[in-house]
Write a protein that holds these residues in place. Structure first.
Motif, mmCIF file in Angstrom:
data_model
loop_
_atom_site.group_PDB
_atom_site.id
_atom_site.type_symbol
_atom_site.label_atom_id
_atom_site.label_comp_id
_atom_site.label_asym_id
_atom_site.label_seq_id
_atom_site.Cartn_x
_atom_site.Cartn_y
_atom_site.Cartn_z
ATOM 1 N N THR A 50 -38.965 -13.050 13.371
ATOM 2 C CA THR A 50 -39.088 -12.264 12.139
ATOM 3 C C THR A 50 -37.930 -11.293 12.004
ATOM 4 N N TYR A 51 -37.516 -10.697 13.098
ATOM 5 C CA TYR A 51 -36.387 -9.768 13.081
ATOM 6 C C TYR A 51 -35.127 -10.477 12.572
ATOM 7 N N ILE A 52 -34.855 -11.666 13.101
ATOM 8 C CA ILE A 52 -33.680 -12.436 12.642
ATOM 9 C C ILE A 52 -33.802 -12.717 11.155
ATOM 10 N N LYS A 53 -34.972 -13.134 10.731
ATOM 11 C CA LYS A 53 -35.195 -13.496 9.323
ATOM 12 C C LYS A 53 -34.920 -12.329 8.377
ATOM 13 N N THR A 54 -35.173 -11.114 8.830
ATOM 14 C CA THR A 54 -35.081 -9.950 7.949
ATOM 15 C C THR A 54 -33.773 -9.176 8.070
ATOM 16 N N GLN A 111 -23.311 -12.558 12.346
ATOM 17 C CA GLN A 111 -22.278 -11.771 11.674
ATOM 18 C C GLN A 111 -22.997 -10.819 10.727
ATOM 19 N N PHE A 112 -22.806 -9.531 10.959
ATOM 20 C CA PHE A 112 -23.499 -8.514 10.182
ATOM 21 C C PHE A 112 -22.781 -8.233 8.866
ATOM 22 N N ALA A 113 -23.457 -7.514 7.988
ATOM 23 C CA ALA A 113 -22.923 -7.210 6.667
ATOM 24 C C ALA A 113 -21.581 -6.490 6.739
ATOM 25 N N ASP A 114 -21.357 -5.702 7.798
ATOM 26 C CA ASP A 114 -20.095 -4.967 7.925
ATOM 27 C C ASP A 114 -18.973 -5.826 8.508
ATOM 28 N N GLY A 115 -19.268 -7.103 8.793
ATOM 29 C CA GLY A 115 -18.251 -8.020 9.296
ATOM 30 C C GLY A 115 -18.212 -8.162 10.813
ATOM 31 N N THR A 116 -18.899 -7.284 11.529
ATOM 32 C CA THR A 116 -18.922 -7.416 12.987
ATOM 33 C C THR A 116 -19.761 -8.625 13.390
ATOM 34 N N THR A 117 -19.358 -9.238 14.480
ATOM 35 C CA THR A 117 -20.052 -10.416 14.990
ATOM 36 C C THR A 117 -20.460 -10.163 16.430
ATOM 37 N N LYS A 118 -21.716 -10.508 16.735
ATOM 38 C CA LYS A 118 -22.238 -10.350 18.093
ATOM 39 C C LYS A 118 -22.974 -11.627 18.484
ATOM 40 N N PRO A 119 -23.006 -11.931 19.780
ATOM 41 C CA PRO A 119 -23.807 -13.076 20.229
ATOM 42 C C PRO A 119 -25.277 -12.852 19.888
ATOM 43 N N THR A 120 -25.936 -13.886 19.425
ATOM 44 C CA THR A 120 -27.344 -13.782 19.064
ATOM 45 C C THR A 120 -28.175 -13.318 20.250
ATOM 46 N N ALA A 121 -27.855 -13.784 21.448
ATOM 47 C CA ALA A 121 -28.596 -13.362 22.640
ATOM 48 C C ALA A 121 -28.538 -11.848 22.806
ATOM 49 N N GLN A 122 -27.382 -11.258 22.603
ATOM 50 C CA GLN A 122 -27.227 -9.806 22.734
ATOM 51 C C GLN A 122 -28.083 -9.079 21.700
ATOM 52 N N VAL A 123 -28.062 -9.559 20.475
ATOM 53 C CA VAL A 123 -28.829 -8.945 19.390
ATOM 54 C C VAL A 123 -30.328 -9.025 19.692
ATOM 55 N N LEU A 124 -30.778 -10.208 20.134
ATOM 56 C CA LEU A 124 -32.201 -10.392 20.406
ATOM 57 C C LEU A 124 -32.663 -9.631 21.650
ATOM 58 N N LEU A 125 -31.838 -9.563 22.678
ATOM 59 C CA LEU A 125 -32.212 -8.783 23.866
ATOM 60 C C LEU A 125 -32.319 -7.300 23.531
ATOM 61 N N GLN A 126 -31.427 -6.824 22.689
ATOM 62 C CA GLN A 126 -31.491 -5.425 22.255
ATOM 63 C C GLN A 126 -32.787 -5.178 21.479
ATOM 64 N N GLU A 127 -33.151 -6.099 20.598
ATOM 65 C CA GLU A 127 -34.386 -5.952 19.827
ATOM 66 C C GLU A 127 -35.605 -6.063 20.743
ATOM 67 N N LEU A 128 -35.581 -6.973 21.701
ATOM 68 C CA LEU A 128 -36.696 -7.110 22.649
ATOM 69 C C LEU A 128 -36.875 -5.807 23.444
ATOM 70 N N ASN A 129 -35.785 -5.229 23.890
ATOM 71 C CA ASN A 129 -35.860 -3.943 24.609
ATOM 72 C C ASN A 129 -36.464 -2.870 23.725
ATOM 73 N N ARG A 130 -36.089 -2.859 22.442
ATOM 74 C CA ARG A 130 -36.655 -1.886 21.503
ATOM 75 C C ARG A 130 -38.162 -2.113 21.358
ATOM 76 N N LEU A 131 -38.563 -3.373 21.221
ATOM 77 C CA LEU A 131 -39.990 -3.693 21.081
ATOM 78 C C LEU A 131 -40.786 -3.268 22.304
ATOM 79 N N GLN A 132 -40.165 -3.367 23.463
ATOM 80 C CA GLN A 132 -40.843 -3.029 24.717
ATOM 81 C C GLN A 132 -40.700 -1.551 25.088
ATOM 82 N N GLY A 133 -40.049 -0.792 24.211
ATOM 83 C CA GLY A 133 -39.899 0.637 24.460
ATOM 84 C C GLY A 133 -38.919 0.993 25.542
ATOM 85 N N LYS A 134 -37.939 0.125 25.760
ATOM 86 C CA LYS A 134 -36.940 0.378 26.811
ATOM 87 C C LYS A 134 -35.717 1.054 26.241
#
Length: 134
Positions: A50-54, A111-134
């Protein structure tokens, strides 16, 4: 806010008071526990999809082509449905399914709206850490 509430409802449906892993405060006087089973991990995976979708204004890059984040979410959902018997945790989902192409081995990118590009794994791990309160 609507999508967040749906995620909370989905997560609460997976909650069981007898198998505590951690506690999550959802309301001022209420504490729920995450079960020590696949339901909690499935809820996390659904939240990551859902995070990716939004992600507004972002593009998903797979095998050199750009896709909308809604298309990316559908792709990741179908990969998970096909291989979920081999995936036990949200981290495994990220590492084994959501980080690279199974066909080419090429790393997925966001690739984000500002043009920066990050590996999807990095983006999802960061979101997972946020979800887990880390």
């Amino acid at each position: 806010m609507y999508k967040f509430l749906l995620s909370v409802i989905f997560l609460m449906a997976a909650l069981q008071p007898t198998q505590a892993v951690t506690t999550l405060p959802f309301a001022a006087n209420a504490v729920y526990t995450l079960p020590l089973d696949d339901k909690a991990e499935s809820a996390k995976i659904m939240q990551l999809i859902t995070y990716i979708k939004t992600l507004e204004g972002a593009s998903f890059i797979r095998n050199g082509s750009k896709y909308s984040c809604e298309e990316a979410a559908k792709h990741l959902q179908s990969k998970w449905e096909k291989h979920n018997d081999k995936i036990k945790t949200a981290e495994e989902f990220i590492q084994k399914l959501a980080s690279h192409s199974g066909m080419s081995g090429e790393e997925y990118q966001i690739q984000f709206a500002d043009g920066t590009t990050k590996p999807t794994a990095q983006v999802l791990l960061q979101e997972l850490n946020r979800l887990q309160g880390k």
